[in-house]
Scaffold this active site. Structure first.
Site, PDB file in Angstrom:
ATOM      1  N   HIS A  17      34.743  37.294  33.028  1.00  0.00           N
ATOM      2  CA  HIS A  17      35.451  38.341  32.217  1.00  0.00           C
ATOM      3  C   HIS A  17      34.787  39.392  31.658  1.00  0.00           C
ATOM      4  O   HIS A  17      34.808  40.670  31.755  1.00  0.00           O
ATOM      5  CB  HIS A  17      36.441  37.646  31.020  1.00  0.00           C
ATOM      6  CG  HIS A  17      37.299  38.485  30.081  1.00  0.00           C
ATOM      7  ND1 HIS A  17      38.358  39.090  30.993  1.00  0.00           N
ATOM      8  CD2 HIS A  17      37.140  39.066  29.010  1.00  0.00           C
ATOM      9  CE1 HIS A  17      38.891  39.718  29.885  1.00  0.00           C
ATOM     10  NE2 HIS A  17      38.181  39.783  28.968  1.00  0.00           N
ATOM     11  N   ASP A  38      37.552  35.430  36.503  1.00  0.00           N
ATOM     12  CA  ASP A  38      37.483  35.592  35.073  1.00  0.00           C
ATOM     13  C   ASP A  38      38.437  34.468  34.581  1.00  0.00           C
ATOM     14  O   ASP A  38      39.557  34.131  34.940  1.00  0.00           O
ATOM     15  CB  ASP A  38      38.450  37.077  35.246  1.00  0.00           C
ATOM     16  CG  ASP A  38      38.548  37.571  33.681  1.00  0.00           C
ATOM     17  OD1 ASP A  38      38.653  36.540  32.675  1.00  0.00           O
ATOM     18  OD2 ASP A  38      38.646  38.544  33.456  1.00  0.00           O
ATOM     19  N   SER A  53      39.987  44.393  28.984  1.00  0.00           N
ATOM     20  CA  SER A  53      40.471  43.469  28.596  1.00  0.00           C
ATOM     21  C   SER A  53      41.617  43.995  27.555  1.00  0.00           C
ATOM     22  O   SER A  53      42.578  44.504  28.136  1.00  0.00           O
ATOM     23  CB  SER A  53      39.571  42.359  27.768  1.00  0.00           C
ATOM     24  OG  SER A  53      40.201  41.133  27.364  1.00  0.00           O
TER      25      SER A  53
END
Length: 283
Positions: free
Chosen positions: A255, A226, A97
């Site tokens: 995610h 996601d 991320s």
């Protein structure tokens, strides 16, 4: 096992964990978590004979809650400070991320002298926000909403965020309460100003030029469902900018795949690590 800190040029204390021996894997965590989010990978790869290193981003976890420099350049320089302090060579950089942005900016600013391979998992690059050059991005109002929620009631926001992070709102999802609680616990350790200002860093930073500077084999892993970093405007675009890249997309995955799909992620990462590369640098 070592647990220590390194002091950066602006006096920030960056906490890091350094386990095991062998080729180093250096992990950069997502927002608004800490290095503890990598526990499932660190334990596994330490048992596989690798040295595993992970740090808490400035303002997060056990690192200094800095009143300034909560930006991607500083995050990348902090990562460089850890790498230099430990004299890490021939490393595999792994970012999830926001951590994927940190890894990308590190390579863009510091090159790959210490790096053999890179892995971006559910990562934010090239750029998340909608702009003239990136019309498919998320509207700025999405990130303004995140800022408003963090400022008003961060504790409840983290609980709500965990549901989207792990896709627990999807039909058939099997996400434990413990996993949802972990997001809240790790996030509450971060400074609210740091969390707030990091939103601009991960959403508005353009990593396009950084990705073009990648000159090591790179693996992209991303869930196709996601809800935090949509795959169409992140990994699928990044794959077009990195020279030597392999992309793996997990159907139906959220995610937080490092936890929900931990065994699959670990297996794909291990296979990538074991592949010989002409570009790997001498230890």
């Amino acid at each position: 096992m070592q647990m220590s800190t390194v002091r950066t040029k602006d006096g920030t204390e960056i906490y890091y964990r350094d386990w095991g021996t062998g080729q180093a894997i250096v992990f950069s965590h997502g927002w608004p978590l800490s290095s503890d989010a990598w526990s499932g990978q660190m334990l596994y790869f330490a048992q596989q004979g690798y040295r595993v290193i992970a740090h808490d981003r400035r303002g997060h976890g056990r690192s200094t809650q800095t009143p300034a420099h909560n930006d991607m350049n500083s995050y990348a320089d902090d990562l460089a400070a850890v790498m230099d302090h430990l004299d890490v060579r021939n490393a595999v950089l792994v970012g999830h991320s926001t951590g994927g942005g940190e890894v990308s900016r590190y390579i863009g600013r510091h090159g790959t002298r210490r790096v053999a391979k890179a892995v971006l998992i559910s990562a934010v690059p090239p750029i998340m926000v909608k702009t003239t050059a990136n019309p498919e991005g998320l509207p700025i109002e999405v990130f303004d909403g995140l800022r408003a929620s963090v400022a008003k009631d961060p504790s409840q926001f983290y609980k709500d965020f965990a549901v989207l992070f792990y896709g627990a709102n999807r039909p058939g999802a099997n996400v434990s309460q413990g996993l949802l609680d972990q997001i809240w616990l790790l996030s509450m350790q971060a400074g609210v100003q740091n969390v707030y200002e990091c939103i601009k860093a991960f959403s508005e930073t353009d990593f396009t030029d950084d990705l073009r500077k990648f000159d090591v084999p790179t693996l992209l892993i991303h869930g196709e469902e996601d809800q935090i970093v949509p795959v169409t405007d992140s990994a699928r675009k990044a794959a077009q900018l990195i020279r030597d890249v392999r992309a793996i997309y997990y159907p139906g995955a959220p995610h937080g795949i490092t936890a929900t799909h931990m065994d699959q992620v670990n297996a794909d990462l291990l296979q990538f690590l074991k592949q010989d590369s002409r570009n790997s640098k001498a230890a």
